[in-house]
Scaffold this motif. Sequence first.
Motif, PDB file in Angstrom:
ATOM      1  N   LYS A  53     -41.178 -49.105  27.548  1.00 30.62           N
ATOM      2  CA  LYS A  53     -39.950 -49.255  27.951  1.00 30.62           C
ATOM      3  C   LYS A  53     -39.515 -48.425  29.571  1.00 30.62           C
ATOM      4  O   LYS A  53     -40.022 -47.590  28.922  1.00 30.62           O
ATOM      5  CB  LYS A  53     -38.470 -48.880  27.245  1.00 30.62           C
ATOM      6  CG  LYS A  53     -38.957 -47.463  26.923  1.00 30.62           C
ATOM      7  CD  LYS A  53     -37.321 -47.452  26.175  1.00 30.62           C
ATOM      8  CE  LYS A  53     -36.152 -46.774  27.868  1.00 30.62           C
ATOM      9  NZ  LYS A  53     -35.118 -46.300  27.068  1.00 30.62           N
ATOM     10  N   ILE A  54     -39.434 -48.879  30.215  1.00 32.55           N
ATOM     11  CA  ILE A  54     -39.081 -48.162  31.609  1.00 32.55           C
ATOM     12  C   ILE A  54     -38.124 -47.467  31.459  1.00 32.55           C
ATOM     13  O   ILE A  54     -36.851 -48.337  30.784  1.00 32.55           O
ATOM     14  CB  ILE A  54     -39.828 -48.705  32.977  1.00 32.55           C
ATOM     15  CG1 ILE A  54     -39.577 -47.589  34.016  1.00 32.55           C
ATOM     16  CG2 ILE A  54     -38.090 -49.896  32.671  1.00 32.55           C
ATOM     17  CD1 ILE A  54     -40.241 -48.316  35.290  1.00 32.55           C
ATOM     18  N   SER A  55     -37.819 -45.570  32.368  1.00 34.62           N
ATOM     19  CA  SER A  55     -36.088 -45.928  32.098  1.00 34.62           C
ATOM     20  C   SER A  55     -35.825 -45.204  33.813  1.00 34.62           C
ATOM     21  O   SER A  55     -36.741 -44.950  34.613  1.00 34.62           O
ATOM     22  CB  SER A  55     -36.163 -45.188  30.885  1.00 34.62           C
ATOM     23  OG  SER A  55     -36.458 -43.439  31.098  1.00 34.62           O
ATOM     24  N   TRP A  56     -34.728 -45.375  33.680  1.00 33.64           N
ATOM     25  CA  TRP A  56     -33.848 -44.607  35.036  1.00 33.64           C
ATOM     26  C   TRP A  56     -34.840 -44.840  36.240  1.00 33.64           C
ATOM     27  O   TRP A  56     -35.647 -44.238  37.484  1.00 33.64           O
ATOM     28  CB  TRP A  56     -34.514 -42.704  35.129  1.00 33.64           C
ATOM     29  CG  TRP A  56     -34.226 -42.437  34.017  1.00 33.64           C
ATOM     30  CD1 TRP A  56     -32.549 -42.870  33.103  1.00 33.64           C
ATOM     31  CD2 TRP A  56     -34.103 -41.127  33.150  1.00 33.64           C
ATOM     32  NE1 TRP A  56     -32.753 -42.325  31.744  1.00 33.64           N
ATOM     33  CE2 TRP A  56     -33.648 -41.529  32.220  1.00 33.64           C
ATOM     34  CE3 TRP A  56     -35.087 -40.192  33.147  1.00 33.64           C
ATOM     35  CZ2 TRP A  56     -34.111 -40.199  31.521  1.00 33.64           C
ATOM     36  CZ3 TRP A  56     -36.020 -39.856  32.217  1.00 33.64           C
ATOM     37  CH2 TRP A  56     -34.605 -39.653  31.439  1.00 33.64           C
ATOM     38  N   ASN A  57     -35.623 -46.490  36.513  1.00 32.04           N
ATOM     39  CA  ASN A  57     -36.378 -46.622  37.490  1.00 32.04           C
ATOM     40  C   ASN A  57     -34.783 -47.766  38.734  1.00 32.04           C
ATOM     41  O   ASN A  57     -35.849 -48.339  39.459  1.00 32.04           O
ATOM     42  CB  ASN A  57     -36.924 -47.596  36.912  1.00 32.04           C
ATOM     43  CG  ASN A  57     -36.181 -49.132  36.199  1.00 32.04           C
ATOM     44  OD1 ASN A  57     -35.423 -49.127  36.037  1.00 32.04           O
ATOM     45  ND2 ASN A  57     -36.727 -50.289  36.339  1.00 32.04           N
ATOM     46  N   ALA A  59     -33.159 -44.655  42.058  1.00 31.37           N
ATOM     47  CA  ALA A  59     -33.144 -43.126  42.671  1.00 31.37           C
ATOM     48  C   ALA A  59     -32.016 -42.255  42.310  1.00 31.37           C
ATOM     49  O   ALA A  59     -32.193 -41.468  41.864  1.00 31.37           O
ATOM     50  CB  ALA A  59     -33.760 -43.400  44.228  1.00 31.37           C
ATOM     51  N   GLU A  60     -31.145 -43.129  42.167  1.00 30.89           N
ATOM     52  CA  GLU A  60     -30.035 -42.002  41.916  1.00 30.89           C
ATOM     53  C   GLU A  60     -30.061 -40.908  40.055  1.00 30.89           C
ATOM     54  O   GLU A  60     -29.203 -40.685  39.811  1.00 30.89           O
ATOM     55  CB  GLU A  60     -28.706 -42.910  42.701  1.00 30.89           C
ATOM     56  CG  GLU A  60     -28.401 -44.872  41.659  1.00 30.89           C
ATOM     57  CD  GLU A  60     -29.147 -46.037  41.719  1.00 30.89           C
ATOM     58  OE1 GLU A  60     -28.990 -46.287  41.747  1.00 30.89           O
ATOM     59  OE2 GLU A  60     -29.671 -45.337  42.327  1.00 30.89           O
ATOM     60  N   LEU A  61     -30.728 -42.298  38.943  1.00 33.94           N
ATOM     61  CA  LEU A  61     -31.161 -42.098  37.814  1.00 33.94           C
ATOM     62  C   LEU A  61     -31.606 -40.706  37.880  1.00 33.94           C
ATOM     63  O   LEU A  61     -31.257 -39.958  36.934  1.00 33.94           O
ATOM     64  CB  LEU A  61     -31.094 -43.231  36.909  1.00 33.94           C
ATOM     65  CG  LEU A  61     -30.236 -44.450  37.006  1.00 33.94           C
ATOM     66  CD1 LEU A  61     -30.249 -45.667  36.750  1.00 33.94           C
ATOM     67  CD2 LEU A  61     -28.784 -43.683  36.762  1.00 33.94           C
ATOM     68  N   GLN A  62     -32.644 -41.428  38.474  1.00 33.86           N
ATOM     69  CA  GLN A  62     -34.138 -39.895  38.776  1.00 33.86           C
ATOM     70  C   GLN A  62     -32.981 -38.648  38.950  1.00 33.86           C
ATOM     71  O   GLN A  62     -33.572 -37.584  37.701  1.00 33.86           O
ATOM     72  CB  GLN A  62     -34.989 -40.277  39.223  1.00 33.86           C
ATOM     73  CG  GLN A  62     -35.344 -41.457  38.951  1.00 33.86           C
ATOM     74  CD  GLN A  62     -36.533 -42.989  39.975  1.00 33.86           C
ATOM     75  OE1 GLN A  62     -37.288 -41.276  40.736  1.00 33.86           O
ATOM     76  NE2 GLN A  62     -37.331 -43.343  39.705  1.00 33.86           N
ATOM     77  N   GLY A 143     -33.955 -34.520  31.471  1.00 32.70           N
ATOM     78  CA  GLY A 143     -34.991 -36.060  31.767  1.00 32.70           C
ATOM     79  C   GLY A 143     -35.907 -35.215  30.891  1.00 32.70           C
ATOM     80  O   GLY A 143     -36.717 -35.850  29.973  1.00 32.70           O
ATOM     81  N   LEU A 144     -36.282 -34.236  31.140  1.00 36.14           N
ATOM     82  CA  LEU A 144     -37.600 -34.392  30.155  1.00 36.14           C
ATOM     83  C   LEU A 144     -38.040 -34.482  28.701  1.00 36.14           C
ATOM     84  O   LEU A 144     -38.772 -34.513  27.889  1.00 36.14           O
ATOM     85  CB  LEU A 144     -38.472 -32.665  31.221  1.00 36.14           C
ATOM     86  CG  LEU A 144     -38.690 -32.204  32.198  1.00 36.14           C
ATOM     87  CD1 LEU A 144     -39.174 -31.181  32.466  1.00 36.14           C
ATOM     88  CD2 LEU A 144     -39.583 -33.572  32.928  1.00 36.14           C
TER      89      LEU A 144
END
Length: 246
Positions: A53-57, A59-62, A143-144
């Motif tokens: 899965k991808i997540s936070w794709n 910019a505002e989520l990153q 996030g990490l």
Amino acid sequence: MTPDMIAQRAAQVAEARKNLTDFVDHDDIPDLETAYAVQDALAALEGPVGGYKISWNRAELQANFGVSAPGAARILKQRIVPDAAVLPAQDYSLLMLEPEIAAVLSADIPMQPQDADSVAQYVGYLVPAFELLDRRGASSIKGLNIISQGVFNAGVVLGTPSGTEIGATHVQIGDTVHCDAPDASPEPPLQALAYLANLFAARGVQLRQGDVIMCGSHTGLLPIAIGDTARMAVAGLGEVSLSLTA
């Protein structure tokens, strides 16, 4: 973190996920390499992987989660279930949903640099799907740490394909319409697939035939109550549904 510390952390996370205990907000993941090293060890403990899965794709989520690129995680094969699944609420601390488009691979993707055009030949079909997430009481925006623990993934309900075009998206849970838009996808699905293929290839992991690749949510996290049915329909592509029971 030393290799022993990474292995110990992965074992702690695996036990917590199994027992549905609260997500722990660790402060000692120093960088992306360590985050994915813990996730690697976690995947080795939990069982065969059936997708990614991808997540936070966006910019505002990153920015919100303190990372400079989208996150990613494995999906366990045993947690990928078919359309119209009936899910027991007791299997989750608090089930949340993300409506997405999934790519199902028809061939292994070579472990060399990929882009949206080059990965297209390895896709058997695209189909609507619900990602299942269990945040287990988390309020973390680290996030990490979240990446190290598998980005809350608790499985996938894979829809039924009916075509190859991506048209208007409609998402409804119970009586509430959460999305009714010409195109609510955060990015083209094959672009997300290429990102994941490159990220995991750099870690020595190849995306394989039959893998289910979740390409990014069309909405924010969506709640579902016991007794509700969730449906996602993408015109020209297919549908997916699930129900939550006591």
